[in-house]
Scaffold this motif. Sequence first.
Motif, PDB file in Angstrom:
ATOM      1  N   TYR A   1       5.342  11.357   3.197  1.00 34.63           N
ATOM      2  CA  TYR A   1       6.151  10.461   4.040  1.00 34.63           C
ATOM      3  C   TYR A   1       7.633  10.711   3.742  1.00 34.63           C
ATOM      4  O   TYR A   1       8.447  10.846   4.654  1.00 34.63           O
ATOM      5  CB  TYR A   1       5.769   9.013   3.736  1.00 34.63           C
TER       6      TYR A   1
ATOM      7  N   ARG B   1      -0.011   9.547  -0.831  1.00 32.49           N
ATOM      8  CA  ARG B   1       0.537  10.403   0.240  1.00 32.49           C
ATOM      9  C   ARG B   1       2.026  10.153   0.456  1.00 32.49           C
ATOM     10  O   ARG B   1       2.643  10.752   1.333  1.00 32.49           O
ATOM     11  CB  ARG B   1      -0.221  10.175   1.553  1.00 32.49           C
ATOM     12  N   ARG B   2       2.583   9.227  -0.285  1.00 33.51           N
ATOM     13  CA  ARG B   2       3.972   8.848  -0.105  1.00 33.51           C
ATOM     14  C   ARG B   2       4.949  10.039  -0.203  1.00 33.51           C
ATOM     15  O   ARG B   2       5.922  10.108   0.573  1.00 33.51           O
ATOM     16  CB  ARG B   2       4.327   7.767  -1.128  1.00 33.51           C
TER      17      ARG B   2
ATOM     18  N   GLY C   1       0.257   0.770   6.106  1.00 37.27           N
ATOM     19  CA  GLY C   1       0.589   0.685   4.680  1.00 37.27           C
ATOM     20  C   GLY C   1       1.963   0.097   4.387  1.00 37.27           C
ATOM     21  O   GLY C   1       2.105  -0.703   3.461  1.00 37.27           O
TER      22      GLY C   1
ATOM     23  N   ILE D   1       0.860  -1.186   0.000  1.00 37.89           N
ATOM     24  CA  ILE D   1       0.000   0.000   0.000  1.00 37.89           C
ATOM     25  C   ILE D   1       0.901   1.241   0.000  1.00 37.89           C
ATOM     26  O   ILE D   1       0.681   2.196  -0.748  1.00 37.89           O
ATOM     27  CB  ILE D   1      -0.878  -0.008   1.280  1.00 37.89           C
ATOM     28  N   HIS D   2       1.927   1.204   0.817  1.00 41.04           N
ATOM     29  CA  HIS D   2       2.848   2.325   1.000  1.00 41.04           C
ATOM     30  C   HIS D   2       3.558   2.692  -0.309  1.00 41.04           C
ATOM     31  O   HIS D   2       3.738   3.868  -0.619  1.00 41.04           O
ATOM     32  CB  HIS D   2       3.866   1.872   2.057  1.00 41.04           C
TER      33      HIS D   2
ATOM     34  N   CYS E   1      -0.898   4.066  10.427  1.00 41.92           N
ATOM     35  CA  CYS E   1      -1.047   3.473   9.096  1.00 41.92           C
ATOM     36  C   CYS E   1      -0.128   2.256   8.937  1.00 41.92           C
ATOM     37  O   CYS E   1       1.067   2.321   9.180  1.00 41.92           O
ATOM     38  CB  CYS E   1      -0.732   4.490   8.011  1.00 41.92           C
TER      39      CYS E   1
ATOM     40  N   CYS F   1       0.930  12.412   5.383  1.00 42.47           N
ATOM     41  CA  CYS F   1       1.041  10.963   5.617  1.00 42.47           C
ATOM     42  C   CYS F   1       0.443  10.560   6.980  1.00 42.47           C
ATOM     43  O   CYS F   1       0.581  11.262   7.978  1.00 42.47           O
ATOM     44  CB  CYS F   1       2.509  10.574   5.550  1.00 42.47           C
ATOM     45  N   LEU F   2      -0.209   9.397   7.033  1.00 46.92           N
ATOM     46  CA  LEU F   2      -0.921   8.937   8.233  1.00 46.92           C
ATOM     47  C   LEU F   2      -0.113   7.931   9.064  1.00 46.92           C
ATOM     48  O   LEU F   2      -0.649   7.259   9.940  1.00 46.92           O
ATOM     49  CB  LEU F   2      -2.257   8.307   7.807  1.00 46.92           C
ATOM     50  N   TYR F   3       1.169   7.867   8.777  1.00 44.95           N
ATOM     51  CA  TYR F   3       2.058   6.903   9.434  1.00 44.95           C
ATOM     52  C   TYR F   3       1.956   6.966  10.964  1.00 44.95           C
ATOM     53  O   TYR F   3       1.828   5.956  11.644  1.00 44.95           O
ATOM     54  CB  TYR F   3       3.478   7.212   8.974  1.00 44.95           C
TER      55      TYR F   3
ATOM     56  N   CYS G   1       0.998   4.508  -2.497  1.00 48.19           N
ATOM     57  CA  CYS G   1       0.150   5.504  -1.829  1.00 48.19           C
ATOM     58  C   CYS G   1       0.434   6.896  -2.372  1.00 48.19           C
ATOM     59  O   CYS G   1       1.588   7.304  -2.468  1.00 48.19           O
ATOM     60  CB  CYS G   1       0.401   5.470  -0.327  1.00 48.19           C
TER      61      CYS G   1
HETATM   62  S1  SF4 Z   1       2.398   5.386   5.814  1.00 45.81           S
HETATM   63 FE1  SF4 Z   1       0.309   5.094   5.050  1.00 45.81          FE
HETATM   64  S2  SF4 Z   1      -0.438   7.188   4.523  1.00 45.81           S
HETATM   65 FE2  SF4 Z   1       1.797   7.283   4.766  1.00 45.81          FE
HETATM   66  S3  SF4 Z   1       2.569   7.027   2.687  1.00 45.81           S
HETATM   67 FE3  SF4 Z   1       2.586   4.983   3.643  1.00 45.81          FE
HETATM   68  S4  SF4 Z   1       0.618   4.078   3.075  1.00 45.81           S
HETATM   69 FE4  SF4 Z   1       0.457   6.282   2.666  1.00 45.81          FE
END
Ligand code: SF4
Lengths: 146, 379
Positions: B256, B252-253, B283, B246-247, B281, B275-277, B250
């Motif tokens: 991150y 939103r990468r 991901g 997913i990461h 998250c 980023c929702l880390y 993503c």
């Molecule tokens: S940690 Fe989650 S929100 Fe952040 S880039 Fe990775 S997948 Fe996307």
Amino acid sequence: MASIGDIPIKVEGEPAAPVAYGNALPVLSQVRHALAQLIQGGEPTQIDLGAMPFGPGDEERLMTLLGSGEVTASVDALGPTRIQETAFSGVWVVEYLNTDGQRVALHLEVDHAPRLLRSQPADLSDALAALDARLSAPDANPAPGD
Amino acid sequence: MVTASPHRPDGRPAPARQATLGESLRRNGVSRRGFLKFCAATASMMALPPSMAPAIAAALESARRPSVIWLSFQECTGCTESLTRSFSPTVENLILDTISLDYHHTLQAAAGDAAEHAREAAMHANAGEYLVVVDGSLPGPGANPGYSTIAGISNYDMLMETVADAAAVIAVGSCAAFGGLPKASPNPSGAVAVQDLVKDKPVINVSGCPPLPMVITGVLAQYLTFGKLPELDQYNRPLAFFGQSIHDRCYRRPFYDKGLFAETFDDEGAKKGWCLYRLGCKGPMTYNACATMKWNGGTSWPVEAGAPCLGCSEPDFWDAGGFYDALSVPPGNSGDMLLAAGAAGVAVGAGVGLLARSQAKGAAKQHQTVTAEELEQKL
Ligand code: SF4
Ligand code: SF4
């Protein structure tokens, strides 16, 4: 049945400014590469935009960058398909919709004409046979003066 | 194309010749352009490049309907809901119309003995060729079979009997693939995954809680089109859909990579789509196709809606720690070093994934619980 748009939504606070996720420009470079390939070797390319990690607004941004050209077409087979030439000759946006009008795929085609617009080879021989049948039918060749 | 002989080696009559997909589509008034469109959309569904559409068309033209027996064990019906509520009627329904769904006790009208006879008839008529789709985990051979039975038959007996003559088994959803919620600690019903029991047939895991409908139909379409099973990853998941995290896909990468994180669900970072880390998250340790295929007909997906990925397609995700605990901040441990590593970005991405996996294992051992107050604080 009520549609999703009928659900009342109240947004509290100031909406944040739109964010640019920067995923549109790399696709444009891919298109440029595909166009050069079409010119040099005649090889067409299809790009599946559904496989791109687009964030909100990325697709709109890409479409704005691509602009629109002279040709707009619609194919009515298994639901509509909308075809739009972009401002760049040879670059087409092909949006496949199902019979309910929902998108099932969004492709870019870099080609002289999109695949779906061309007559399908197997249909040509069917068409020839249909024409022959039409010509040999008794009422297809009315006698002069009829 | 090999045509079926009128009799099988064991003397039983072969199934009557069925129309090919190409024939049945044309009989239903689908034009060749319509078929080409169907193949273009199917290519997208199978995560194949659109240039494969003509090859798919050629293969599907002569493809025949495989018989599918769908068994539902300890599950919530979410996987069937995901599939039947899919938003692309022309494509996914055509694939479903194309398979011969001979037994699905949630969808079929028959029940009890009549339904079981339908299953046995389908098994007999298509021996060696039918696909078994399973959703839900099942009490293992050592567990009390009374936890889950259908028509008085234990799940274990029904599975083993049904897969005996199957070509392959597709475990749909994280429960069938890995045990899922029923297997979560303390696993009262002794639940196990399909692959723990079926050892002599290919098992394909289509995990997710639930899996993306396009992925379920994509795997069926791939079997239908090419007549063979897809390439699999270390957890027996099809690489075409579970090959990237997913990461890695993503949108939103970039945040991150720049070290820009939302710290709460309503701060400036959350509003700006960072980023929702740090909000938990998963991901980086989760392999699934949500970031590109998205949910609800491609409308959006959890991260796009501002919710961290829960890691639902990974083994034992229910026991992998709090959903809203950041991967790099294990409780009772200073996460500063790892947070810094997270902020440093792309170079450590793979390392974070590995670390996350080992943390998830640790969390499963400790079986952390979270209180409503702790959640409140985070929200
Ligand atoms: S940690 Fe989650 S929100 Fe952040 S880039 Fe990775 S997948 Fe996307
Ligand atoms: S985003 Fe994560 S938790 Fe959500 S459905 Fe996809 S894999 Fe599962």
